[in-house]
Design a protein around this motif. Structure first.
Motif, short mmCIF file in Angstrom:
data_model
loop_
_atom_site.label_atom_id
_atom_site.label_comp_id
_atom_site.label_asym_id
_atom_site.label_seq_id
_atom_site.Cartn_x
_atom_site.Cartn_y
_atom_site.Cartn_z
N TYR A 1 -2.69 -9.58 -3.09
CA TYR A 1 -2.84 -10.57 -4.15
C TYR A 1 -2.04 -11.83 -3.83
N LEU A 2 -1.06 -11.69 -2.97
CA LEU A 2 -0.37 -12.82 -2.37
C LEU A 2 -0.42 -12.61 -0.86
N PRO A 3 -0.24 -13.66 -0.07
CA PRO A 3 -0.32 -13.50 1.39
C PRO A 3 0.82 -12.65 1.94
N THR A 4 0.57 -12.00 3.06
CA THR A 4 1.62 -11.25 3.76
C THR A 4 2.79 -12.18 4.06
N GLY A 5 3.99 -11.68 3.83
CA GLY A 5 5.19 -12.50 3.98
C GLY A 5 5.73 -12.96 2.65
N SER A 6 4.95 -12.78 1.58
CA SER A 6 5.44 -13.11 0.23
C SER A 6 6.47 -12.06 -0.19
N PHE A 7 7.48 -12.51 -0.91
CA PHE A 7 8.48 -11.55 -1.37
C PHE A 7 9.13 -12.02 -2.67
N PHE A 8 9.69 -11.06 -3.39
CA PHE A 8 10.56 -11.31 -4.52
C PHE A 8 11.96 -10.85 -4.14
N ASN A 9 12.96 -11.66 -4.42
CA ASN A 9 14.33 -11.19 -4.31
C ASN A 9 15.03 -11.44 -5.66
N ASN A 10 16.33 -11.39 -5.70
CA ASN A 10 17.01 -11.55 -6.98
C ASN A 10 16.86 -12.94 -7.57
N ASP A 11 16.44 -13.90 -6.73
CA ASP A 11 16.41 -15.30 -7.18
C ASP A 11 15.02 -15.90 -7.28
N ILE A 12 14.14 -15.59 -6.33
CA ILE A 12 12.90 -16.35 -6.21
C ILE A 12 11.69 -15.46 -5.90
N LEU B 1 19.22 1.51 -9.45
CA LEU B 1 20.47 1.72 -10.18
C LEU B 1 21.69 1.62 -9.27
N ASN B 2 21.46 1.50 -7.97
CA ASN B 2 22.58 1.54 -7.04
C ASN B 2 22.50 0.47 -5.96
N ILE B 3 21.90 -0.66 -6.28
CA ILE B 3 21.92 -1.81 -5.37
C ILE B 3 22.30 -3.05 -6.16
N ASP B 4 22.89 -4.02 -5.46
CA ASP B 4 23.28 -5.25 -6.14
C ASP B 4 22.34 -6.40 -5.82
N ARG B 5 21.44 -6.21 -4.89
CA ARG B 5 20.39 -7.19 -4.60
C ARG B 5 19.23 -6.45 -3.95
N ASN B 6 18.07 -7.07 -4.01
CA ASN B 6 16.90 -6.38 -3.50
C ASN B 6 15.89 -7.40 -2.99
N VAL B 7 15.08 -6.98 -2.06
CA VAL B 7 13.96 -7.77 -1.56
C VAL B 7 12.75 -6.86 -1.51
N ILE B 8 11.66 -7.25 -2.16
CA ILE B 8 10.44 -6.46 -2.09
C ILE B 8 9.29 -7.34 -1.60
N GLY B 9 8.45 -6.77 -0.79
CA GLY B 9 7.31 -7.51 -0.25
C GLY B 9 6.07 -7.32 -1.10
N GLU C 1 15.47 -17.26 4.54
CA GLU C 1 14.64 -16.94 5.71
C GLU C 1 14.95 -15.53 6.24
N LYS C 2 16.19 -15.10 6.08
CA LYS C 2 16.55 -13.75 6.50
C LYS C 2 15.75 -12.71 5.71
N ASP C 3 15.57 -12.96 4.41
CA ASP C 3 14.77 -12.06 3.58
C ASP C 3 13.32 -12.02 4.06
N TYR C 4 12.80 -13.18 4.43
CA TYR C 4 11.42 -13.28 4.93
C TYR C 4 11.24 -12.45 6.20
N ASN C 5 12.14 -12.62 7.15
CA ASN C 5 12.03 -11.87 8.41
C ASN C 5 12.21 -10.37 8.18
N TYR C 6 13.13 -10.04 7.29
CA TYR C 6 13.37 -8.63 6.99
C TYR C 6 12.13 -7.97 6.38
#
Length: 632
Positions: free
Chosen positions: A569-580, A557-565, A609-614
Motif C-alpha cells: 500500500y506504500l512503496p518498499t522502503g516506507s517505514f514508521f518510527n517513533n517520529d515519522i 512493552l520492552n522497547i524504547d523506539r521502534n521501526v516498522i516497514g 537514513e539509518k532506519d531506512y537502510n535497516y
C-alpha cells in the motif's frame, strides 16, 4: 485478393498498435495522475515488439482476427489492473492478478470501486464489433478499400516491422535493466512501463526460486541476529526479566481481528452517539497501543492473520496464504501447542477464501470453524454477522473450558467489510442526513456495529466463566475508508479530529485486555502487526530467544523506539518510527516524511537514513527467511 489482405493486415497493425499505446497512456494517467512523456517509449516498446512478432508469424488472412484478439486480451488485463489499483492502491504484478479468483467472494466490494473511465479500455473493441456487424448486415460491403501496394512500399513496411521488433526488444531490455534497482514499486512501474514492470516481477521470482534451491535458512537466521544486534532498540532488553513477562502465563488467549477497523473512531462521538463504547472501556482498562499501523500485502485480511501469528513480513507481491500455505510456519499457536494449548480459528466465510484451508494448518491451528459452523442471518456477502460469529465461538470455547485445556482462539470479523452496508435491523446508531448513503456514514455505522457485537461476545465469555482467565487481543486488519471516496475534510468536520490520508488511514487500534489489571496503560510506542506476536508471547511468559524463534517484530512493552516497514500500500522502503512516516522516491534522499505527532511534512529527515537502510535489510531477510521455510 492477396494484395487486399496484405493491405488490410498492414492497416490493422498500425491501428491496433496505436490503440494499445493509447490504452497504456490511459493506464498511466489512472495510476500516476499524469503522463510522464519521457517514459512513454517504455510503454510503446513491448507493444511494438509483440505486435511485430504477431505480424510476422500470422498468415495474412488471420491478421485482423489475431490483432483484435490480442487487443481484447490486453484490454482485459489493463481493465483488471485499473480496477485492482482502484481497490488496493497498488500497481499489480502478474502474481497479484492470479488472485482475481478471490474477486467473486468480495464482488460487492470490488464493484463499488469500478469507475466509468475503466470501461474506456473496451471502447474501440465495441466500435470495431459494431462496424463488423454493420458490414455483415450490409451484405459484406468492403469498408477497407484496397489499392495497389508497390514492392517499394512493401519493403518499407517490412523495415518498419523489423525496427519495431528490434527497437522494441532493445528498449524493453534497457528499461527492465535500468529500473530493477528501484525499490519504490510505483516509481519502478512508472519508469519501466506497465508491461515491462511485469517482466521485472517475473525476473525477481526467478531469482527467488534460485535462492530457495541454494539457500540455507540457518545462514539467514544468523544474518537476522547480526542485523538486530547492530541496531539498538532499548536498554530494557538487557533486564533479567522483561516488563510484564509471564504475567499472564497459562491464561487463555483470544485474538480478535477486526475487519477494516481504523483507530480514529475510538473515543469519538457522532451527534452525541459514542461510536465505540466497548473498545473505549477496554482501552481505558487494559493496554492500549494508539500508534500501531497496518503492514499487509496483497492478501489483505489473510496477510494480517499471517503476520499477527508469525511475526514475519508479507512478501508484498503475493498473498502469503497462496504463496506459503504449503509451509511449516513458525508461529505463536505452534509454540503454545507445545505448552499444552489447543489452537482454533473462527471465520464466517468459506475456508477456501484466500486459501485459508492451507494457511490455517501451516500456522499450526488444530482446527477451524468456517461458513457451515454458523447460523446465516444474511448480514452481508460473507453470510453470518459478527453476533453469530461470537455465539458459535462462545459455545465452542465453553466446551474447551470443560476439558480444562487452555486455548488460543482467533476470530476474524467480517461485518465491517467494504462497502460497509449494515442491514437496517442491525444498525445501532443513526447518522445525520448529510452522511446517509455516503461511505463515511456507512463506515461509522459498521464500526459501531462491530463494537456492539464485541460487547455481546464479552457478555457471553463472562456468562460462561471465561472472562477472568482470558487475555483478549483486539486489532484492526487494515484501513476501511477509500481515500478517493472520502475527503479527509469530511471526517474532520463530522468528528472534530485531524485526519491524514496516509498516517490516519493506516493507523489501526491494538488493545490487550489483561485479567486483573487495576489500571489501564497507554503505550505510545510505534508498532505494527509484526509486533503483536512478540508482545503477546511476552505476556504469556514465552521467551522467543530461548525458543530460538526468529521474529521480525518486537515486544512493544520492552522497547524504547521502534521501526516498522510497510510495502504494497506504500512503496518498499516506507517505514514508521517513533517520529515519522517516511516514503521513499527513487532513493532515500528524494523521499517524503510526515510527522506522526503533527501530521505535517518534515523537511529535514536526513537523520533517519539509518532506519531506512535497516528496514530494507530486515524486510529483505524476512522474505529470504519465509521462502526457505520447509514445506509440509
Amino acid at each position: 485478393m492477396k494484395n487486399r489482405m496484405y493491405g488490410l493486415g498492414r492497416a490493422q497493425f498500425y491501428m491496433v498498435s496505436g490503440l494499445l499505446l493509447l490504452k497504456l497512456l490511459l493506464l498511466r494517467m489512472l495510476f500516476f495522475d499524469r503522463i510522464a512523456w519521457e517514459w512513454v517509449a517504455a510503454d510503446a516498446a513491448p507493444v511494438l515488439l509483440l505486435m511485430g512478432v504477431l505480424y510476422l508469424i500470422t498468415p495474412a488472412r488471420m491478421k485482423t482476427g489475431v490483432f483484435w484478439t490480442f487487443n481484447m486480451l490486453l484490454s482485459l488485463l489493463l481493465f483488471a489492473s485499473s480496477v485492482y489499483f482502484n481497490h488496493f492502491g497498488s500497481v499489480p504484478t502478474y502474481l497479484a492478478l492470479y488472485e482475481l479468483n478471490q474477486v467473486f467472494q468480495i464482488k460487492e466490494s470490488v464493484e463499488s470501486t469500478v469507475e466509468l473511465v475503466d470501461y474506456l479500455f473496451f471502447a474501440d473493441i465495441v466500435i470495431f464489433l459494431g462496424l463488423s456487424f454493420f458490414r455483415k448486415w450490409t451484405r459484406g460491403r468492403d469498408f477497407y478499400r484496397s489499392s495497389y501496394i508497390s514492392p517499394a512500399a512493401r519493403r518499407v513496411h517490412f523495415m518498419v516491422i523489423m525496427v519495431a521488433i528490434i527497437g522494441g526488444l532493445s528498449l524493453s531490455t534497457y528499461s527492465i535493466h535500468a529500473t530493477r534497482g528501484i525499490t519504490n514499486e510505483l516509481v519502478q512501474a512508472e519508469s519501466a512501463g506497465f508491461l515491462n514492470y511485469e517482466v521485472v516481477a517475473a525476473v525477481k521470482v526467478k531469482e527467488d526460486n534460485g535462492l530457495i534451491e541454494t539457500g540455507d535458512i540457518k545462514d539467514t537466521v544468523a544474518k537476522v541476529a547480526a542485523l538486530e544486534s547492530s541496531y539498538s532498540y532499548s536498554d530494557k532488553t538487557a533486564a533479567a526479566v522483561p516488563a510484564y513477562f509471564g504475567s499472564q502465563k497459562g491464561k487463555n488467549v483470544i485474538v480478535i481481528q477486526m475487519e477494516a477497523f481504523q483507530n480514529f473512531p475510538l473515543f469519538q462521538s457522532l451527534n452525541g452517539q459514542v461510536l465505540t463504547p466497548v473498545l473505549n472501556k477496554l482501552a481505558k482498562g487494559g493496554l492500549y497501543f494508539p500508534r500501531v499501523f497496518q503492514q499487509i500485502g496483497p492478501g489483505n485480511t489473510s496477510d494480517a492473520e499471517f503476520m499477527s501469528n508469525t511475526s514475519i513480513y508479507p512478501i508484498g507481491s503475493q498473498a502469503m496464504s497462496t504463496g506459503f500455505g504449503d509451509r511449516v510456519l513458525p508461529s505463536l499457536p505452534r509454540l503454545l501447542r507445545e505448552k499444552g494449548y489447543g489452537a482454533y480459528t473462527f471465520h464466517v466465510n468459506d475456508v477456501s477464501f484466500w486459501n485459508r484451508k492451507e494457511l490455517y494448518p501451516a500456522i499450526g491451528f488444530d482446527s477451524y470453524f468456517d461458513k457451515g459452523s454458523f447460523t446465516d442471518d444474511q448480514f452481508n456477502a460473507f453470510g453470518a454477522s459478527d453476533e453469530q460469529l461470537y455465539i458459535t465461538g462462545v459455545k465452542e470455547l465453553a466446551k474447551l473450558k470443560e476439558k480444562g485445556k487452555p486455548f488460543y482462539a482467533q476470530f476474524v470479523t467480517t461485518s465491517g467489510h467494504h462497502p460497509f452496508k449494515v442491514p437496517e435491523a442491525f444498525q445501532k446508531i443513526t447518522v445525520p442526513d448529510h452522511l446517509k448513503n455516503t461511505m463515511l456514514g456507512d463506515y461509522l455505522t459498521a464500526i459501531n456495529y462491530t463494537d456492539y457485537s464485541l460487547g455481546t461476545f464479552i457478555d457471553g465469555l463472562k456468562k460462561n466463566g471465561l472472562w477472568d482467565n482470558t487475555v483478549l487481543v483486539m486489532y484492526g486488519d487494515h484501513f476501511g475508508l477509500q481515500p478517493q471516496a472520502v475527503d479527509p475534510a469530511k471526517i474532520e468536520a463530522a468528528l472534530g479530529i485531524k485526519y491524514d490520508f496516509r498516517i490516519s488511514r493506516y493507523n489501526i487500534p491494538l488493545i490487550i485486555h489483561v485479567p486483573g489489571m487495576q489500571q489501564g496503560q497507554v503505550v505510545d510506542q510505534t508498532g505494527g502487526q509484526v509486533d503483536i506476536m512478540p508482545t503477546v508471547a511476552n505476556l504469556l511468559g514465552v521467551s522467543l530467544q530461548q525458543e530460538r524463534f526468529t521474529a521480525f517484530g518486537h515486544d512493544l512493552l520492552n522497547i524504547d523506539r521502534n521501526v516498522i516497514g510497510m510495502r504494497y500500500y506504500l512503496p518498499t522502503g516506507s517505514f514508521f518510527n517513533n517520529d515519522i512516516l517516511f516514503v521513499p522516491g527513487k532513493t532515500f534522499k528524494d523521499g517524503v516524511a510526515v510527522s506522526l505527532e503533527t501530521l505535517q511534512p518534515v523537511a529535514d529527515f536526513s537523520k533517519y537514513e539509518k532506519d531506512y537502510n535497516y528496514i530494507l535489510k530486515l524486510m529483505s531477510l524476512s522474505d529470504e527467511y519465509v521462502k526457505l521455510l520447509p514445506k509440509r
